[in-house]
Design an enzyme around this catalytic site. Structure first.
Site, PDB file in Angstrom:
ATOM      1  N   ALA A   1       0.900  -1.228   0.055  1.00  0.00           N
ATOM      2  CA  ALA A   1       0.037   0.166   0.031  1.00  0.00           C
ATOM      3  C   ALA A   1       1.022   1.190   0.096  1.00  0.00           C
ATOM      4  O   ALA A   1       2.021   1.215   0.608  1.00  0.00           O
ATOM      5  CB  ALA A   1      -0.937   0.065   1.271  1.00  0.00           C
TER       6      ALA A   1
ATOM      7  N   CYS B   1      -4.826   9.955  -5.425  1.00  0.00           N
ATOM      8  CA  CYS B   1      -4.741   9.719  -6.966  1.00  0.00           C
ATOM      9  C   CYS B   1      -5.418  10.441  -7.998  1.00  0.00           C
ATOM     10  O   CYS B   1      -5.495  10.218  -9.089  1.00  0.00           O
ATOM     11  CB  CYS B   1      -4.328   8.329  -6.891  1.00  0.00           C
TER      12      CYS B   1
ATOM     13  N   LYS C   1       1.537  -5.183   3.539  1.00  0.00           N
ATOM     14  CA  LYS C   1       2.763  -4.301   3.725  1.00  0.00           C
ATOM     15  C   LYS C   1       2.193  -3.060   3.510  1.00  0.00           C
ATOM     16  O   LYS C   1       2.255  -2.449   2.605  1.00  0.00           O
ATOM     17  CB  LYS C   1       4.043  -4.615   2.651  1.00  0.00           C
TER      18      LYS C   1
ATOM     19  N   PHE D   1       1.364   5.726   0.937  1.00  0.00           N
ATOM     20  CA  PHE D   1       1.038   6.595   2.064  1.00  0.00           C
ATOM     21  C   PHE D   1      -0.206   7.198   2.059  1.00  0.00           C
ATOM     22  O   PHE D   1      -0.674   7.788   3.086  1.00  0.00           O
ATOM     23  CB  PHE D   1       2.270   7.432   2.329  1.00  0.00           C
TER      24      PHE D   1
ATOM     25  N   GLU E   1       3.608  13.818 -12.281  1.00  0.00           N
ATOM     26  CA  GLU E   1       2.744  14.011 -11.197  1.00  0.00           C
ATOM     27  C   GLU E   1       3.282  14.818  -9.983  1.00  0.00           C
ATOM     28  O   GLU E   1       4.630  14.452  -9.623  1.00  0.00           O
ATOM     29  CB  GLU E   1       2.469  12.323 -10.919  1.00  0.00           C
TER      30      GLU E   1
ATOM     31  N   GLU F   1       5.403   2.429   4.773  1.00  0.00           N
ATOM     32  CA  GLU F   1       6.110   2.397   5.965  1.00  0.00           C
ATOM     33  C   GLU F   1       6.050   3.865   6.587  1.00  0.00           C
ATOM     34  O   GLU F   1       6.965   4.164   7.588  1.00  0.00           O
ATOM     35  CB  GLU F   1       7.871   2.340   5.758  1.00  0.00           C
ATOM     36  N   ARG F   2       5.533   4.848   5.867  1.00  0.00           N
ATOM     37  CA  ARG F   2       5.355   6.189   6.542  1.00  0.00           C
ATOM     38  C   ARG F   2       4.419   6.375   7.232  1.00  0.00           C
ATOM     39  O   ARG F   2       4.130   7.463   7.790  1.00  0.00           O
ATOM     40  CB  ARG F   2       5.245   7.028   4.992  1.00  0.00           C
TER      41      ARG F   2
HETATM   42  P1  NAD Z   1       5.132   4.463  -3.725  1.00  0.00           P
HETATM   43  O1  NAD Z   1       5.311   3.881  -5.037  1.00  0.00           O
HETATM   44  O2  NAD Z   1       6.532   5.257  -3.187  1.00  0.00           O
HETATM   45  O3  NAD Z   1       5.146   3.546  -2.305  1.00  0.00           O
HETATM   46  C1  NAD Z   1       3.970   2.504  -2.641  1.00  0.00           C
HETATM   47  C2  NAD Z   1       4.432   1.100  -1.793  1.00  0.00           C
HETATM   48  O4  NAD Z   1       5.473   0.630  -2.796  1.00  0.00           O
HETATM   49  C3  NAD Z   1       5.134   1.476  -0.445  1.00  0.00           C
HETATM   50  O5  NAD Z   1       4.489   0.336   0.275  1.00  0.00           O
HETATM   51  C4  NAD Z   1       6.403   1.429  -0.533  1.00  0.00           C
HETATM   52  O6  NAD Z   1       7.184   0.779   0.558  1.00  0.00           O
HETATM   53  C5  NAD Z   1       6.947   0.532  -1.965  1.00  0.00           C
HETATM   54  N1  NAD Z   1       7.986   0.864  -2.749  1.00  0.00           N
HETATM   55  C6  NAD Z   1       8.371   2.195  -3.003  1.00  0.00           C
HETATM   56  N2  NAD Z   1       9.426   2.372  -3.694  1.00  0.00           N
HETATM   57  C7  NAD Z   1       9.661   1.150  -3.843  1.00  0.00           C
HETATM   58  C8  NAD Z   1      10.783   0.356  -4.937  1.00  0.00           C
HETATM   59  N3  NAD Z   1      11.265   1.155  -5.497  1.00  0.00           N
HETATM   60  N4  NAD Z   1      10.580  -0.923  -4.986  1.00  0.00           N
HETATM   61  C9  NAD Z   1       9.786  -1.757  -4.339  1.00  0.00           C
HETATM   62  N5  NAD Z   1       8.742  -1.221  -3.518  1.00  0.00           N
HETATM   63  C10 NAD Z   1       8.790   0.135  -3.411  1.00  0.00           C
HETATM   64  O7  NAD Z   1       4.182   5.501  -3.345  1.00  0.00           O
HETATM   65  P2  NAD Z   1       3.623   6.574  -2.256  1.00  0.00           P
HETATM   66  O8  NAD Z   1       4.392   7.644  -2.515  1.00  0.00           O
HETATM   67  O9  NAD Z   1       3.363   5.895  -1.030  1.00  0.00           O
HETATM   68  O10 NAD Z   1       2.144   6.803  -3.045  1.00  0.00           O
HETATM   69  C11 NAD Z   1       1.796   7.780  -3.755  1.00  0.00           C
HETATM   70  C12 NAD Z   1       1.507   7.391  -5.189  1.00  0.00           C
HETATM   71  O11 NAD Z   1       0.626   6.385  -5.209  1.00  0.00           O
HETATM   72  C13 NAD Z   1       1.250   8.454  -6.190  1.00  0.00           C
HETATM   73  O12 NAD Z   1       1.900   8.121  -7.446  1.00  0.00           O
HETATM   74  C14 NAD Z   1      -0.392   8.088  -6.498  1.00  0.00           C
HETATM   75  O13 NAD Z   1      -1.074   8.580  -7.631  1.00  0.00           O
HETATM   76  C15 NAD Z   1      -0.484   6.641  -6.248  1.00  0.00           C
HETATM   77  N6  NAD Z   1      -1.593   6.116  -5.937  1.00  0.00           N
HETATM   78  C16 NAD Z   1      -2.290   5.710  -6.877  1.00  0.00           C
HETATM   79  C17 NAD Z   1      -3.734   5.135  -6.430  1.00  0.00           C
HETATM   80  C18 NAD Z   1      -4.468   4.748  -7.720  1.00  0.00           C
HETATM   81  O14 NAD Z   1      -5.674   4.078  -7.452  1.00  0.00           O
HETATM   82  N7  NAD Z   1      -4.103   4.700  -8.916  1.00  0.00           N
HETATM   83  C19 NAD Z   1      -4.198   5.291  -5.134  1.00  0.00           C
HETATM   84  C20 NAD Z   1      -3.428   6.033  -4.270  1.00  0.00           C
HETATM   85  C21 NAD Z   1      -2.204   6.389  -4.615  1.00  0.00           C
END
Ligand code: NAD
Length: 545
Positions: free
Chosen positions: A195, A329, A221, A197, A428, A224-225
């Site tokens: 998931a 999002c 999972k 943040f 974005e 972590e934030r």
């Molecule tokens: P993120 O991609 O940084 O993190 C999401 C998850 O992936 C976290 O649990 C994190 O620990 C893990 N993660 C992060 N980087 C990783 C990597 N390099 N390798 C493996 N795992 C990794 O996203 P975020 O900043 O927490 O959330 C914001 C993003 O989520 C925005 O781009 C937003 O548009 C998107 N989002 C999309 C929807 C949708 O339904 N389309 C809904 C909510 C958020």
């Protein structure tokens, strides 16, 4: 205790606290402090007073043995709330083992047992909504009312999952004389949910009820934030009657995510987050034969037609662009003003200026801080790029100050005028920044949207049914609002973002959610009627003809 913030800064472009983290409780207001103390005392898995966030494995809330801990600070004050473990691989393996063991019995449990779990969970989530919302305000920063909305949108998935007996009905038809074919919908096995943040309650709840009521077991999972809400939800799942191991929560970053992708016992991954992580997880998870559904980033356009109800259109735009500090999002991040609607820009800016930015528990707050100092720097950089690339900053939220909260990650509502070639349009931003674009006609507006790589959501504001219908038919975006700013479908429907906003074949929740978490088994049987026992006995003398 080894802190991993500097390493995380490299892994996550949106980043972690770079400001100095203050000791537990020191920076919180009296109100926030009281809530933090109550939260820490009342729940087994989370802390808002500087303790450690626990793992939830095999029905127990356990302390991680990791030496890598992530400091989680309140984004309004930088006060240390909790240390989040970057779980060890051994802990992850224990979670997989617990989920595999639990699957043996949970998958065979009656569908009514699983329905009762969903019914009970929805009651408990309602009863404990204040605790979950409190955790979200402290860790994530959104306002208390918005945090309640975060939970409510997840709760609606739980409520829909209470209809699981009907949703799991299979098919049956007599295909030939005495021959029947039937399908049953069966669970996949151990599944995983990763998931982001920005919706700490809603997004875990997109997966938990769907995976569990269909008979799967799950490893969650959370981000972590802000994992606090997920830990409270896990405790409520336990109270709602799930046996040990049916739901497990592990924390961590890239190594744990990679372990999820690589583990052959895990059959499916639900991911929501940014493009980079999503693409990586989709490819790595598919490589080991898993089902993957991945909701990714977005750039959502609202088209404002000159015949729109001006008051409704502008208020909708403001709410959808700046609510949750733009960290949704489905936030509207681009306004396409068609023809005379361009004359409404000064009014739009004026209304955006009226919004109150403050800590999430403070009365009258419209939007809170962004998630981290690094996120703030990134957003400020993108605002600055508009000027550098020849656009106009009409309302500048950089250097925004909130009295009493000098260290918060504040970005005020920002409105910029840009073109589609500029960075602020192409990337974005995920902050309270509305990019305004001008178009001469509806056709021009539709072309702009269709050329954009994302396809999460879009909206049109108009009083004309014909205009709305043309837009609905021609626009290549998966979720459309007509005079509705954030058209997130309720969970009797499924998520339908498209283009670069989704990877996978089967989307989240609704009927598709049931499809994602089940596989069909089809059986064809032949039971000849003449072989039925209990046919009328023959009393004639046997002649052996
Ligand atoms: P993120 O991609 O940084 O993190 C999401 C998850 O992936 C976290 O649990 C994190 O620990 C893990 N993660 C992060 N980087 C990783 C990597 N390099 N390798 C493996 N795992 C990794 O996203 P975020 O900043 O927490 O959330 C914001 C993003 O989520 C925005 O781009 C937003 O548009 C998107 N989002 C999309 C929807 C949708 O339904 N389309 C809904 C909510 C958020």
């Amino acid at each position: 205790m080894h802190r991993v913030s500097s390493r995380l800064r490299i892994l996550h472009p949106r980043g972690y606290a770079t400001a100095t983290t203050r000791p537990p409780l020191s920076g919180l207001s009296a109100n926030a402090r009281e809530r933090a103390e109550k939260l820490s005392a009342g729940w087994k898995g989370t802390s808002a007073t500087g303790g450690n966030t626990k793992l939830f494995i095999g029905g127990e809330f356990v302390e991680s043995k990791t030496s890598n801990w992530i400091d989680l600070a309140d984004p309004a004050t930088q006060t240390l709330l909790t240390h989040v473990p970057d779980s060890t691989i051994e802990e992850f393996d224990q979670a997989v083992a617990a989920a595999s063991e639990a699957f043996k019995t949970w998958s065979k449990s009656s569908v009514l047992t699983r329905q009762r779990f969903a019914l009970e969970l929805q009651r408990l989530l309602r009863e404990n909504s204040d605790a979950i919302a409190t955790s979200i305000v402290l860790e994530q920063g959104k306002t208390f009312a918005d945090a309640q909305g975060d939970l409510l949108r997840g709760l609606q998935v739980v409520e829909t999952a209470t209809g699981i007996p009907t949703a799991l009905l299979g098919n049956h038809i007599e295909v030939s004389k005495d021959m029947d074919t039937s399908t049953r919908r069966l669970p996949l096995g151990v599944c995983a949910s990763i998931a982001p943040f920005n919706f700490p309650a809603m997004i875990p709840l997109w997966s938990i009820p769907m995976a569990l009521t269909t008979g799967n077991t799950l490893i969650l999972k959370p981000s972590e934030r802000d994992p606090g809400a997920a830990m409270i939800i896990a405790e409520l799942c336990q109270k709602a009657g799930i046996p040990p191991g049916v739901l497990n929560v592990v924390h961590g970053t890239v190594p744990i995510v990679n372990a999820i992708c690589d583990n052959p016992k895990i059959k499916a991954i639900s991911f929501v987050g940014g493009d980079r992580a999503g693409k990586h997880i989709y490819e790595r998870g598919r490589a080991t034969g898993k089902r993957v559904q991945a909701n990714l980033g977005a750039k959502n356009h609202a088209v404002i037609m000159p015949d729109a109800n001006k008051n409704h259109a502008l208020n909708s735009l403001i709410g959808a662009a700046f609510g949750a500090a733009g960290q949704r999002c489905m936030a509207i991040s681009v306004a396409v003003l068609v023809g005379n609607a361009q004359s409404w820009i000064p009014d739009l800016v004026e209304r955006a200026k009226q919004l109150k930015v403050n800590q999430g528990f403070e009365q009258g707050t419209d939007l809170g801080p962004v998630i981290s100092p690094a996120a703030k720097d990134r957003i400020n950089g993108l605002i600055g790029s508009v000027h550098e690339e020849g656009g106009k900053i009409l309302l500048d939220g950089r250097n925004y100050e909130v009295p009493g909260y000098p260290e918060g990650n504040w970005v005020g509502p920002t409105v910029v005028e840009a073109t589609t070639t500029m960075r602020a349009y192409r990337e974005e931003i995920f902050g309270p920044v509305l990019v305004v674009i001008s178009a001469d006609t509806l056709d021009d507006a539709i072309s702009i949207i269709n050329e954009n790589r994302y396809g999460n959501g879009t909206a049109i504001f108009t009083q004309s049914g014909a205009t709305a219908r043309k837009f609905e038919v021609e626009v290549e975006v998966g979720q459309i609002g007509v005079n509705v700013p954030i058209p997130v479908p309720l969970p009797m429907f499924s998520w339908s973002g498209n283009k670069a906003s989704f990877l996978g074949d089967i989307p989240f929740y609704g009927r598709n959610g049931v499809d994602f978490y089940t596989q069909n088994k089809t059986t064809t049987t032949l039971w000849k009627s003449e072989d039925a026992i209990g046919n009328k006995a023959s009393v004639d003398m046997p002649t052996h003809h």
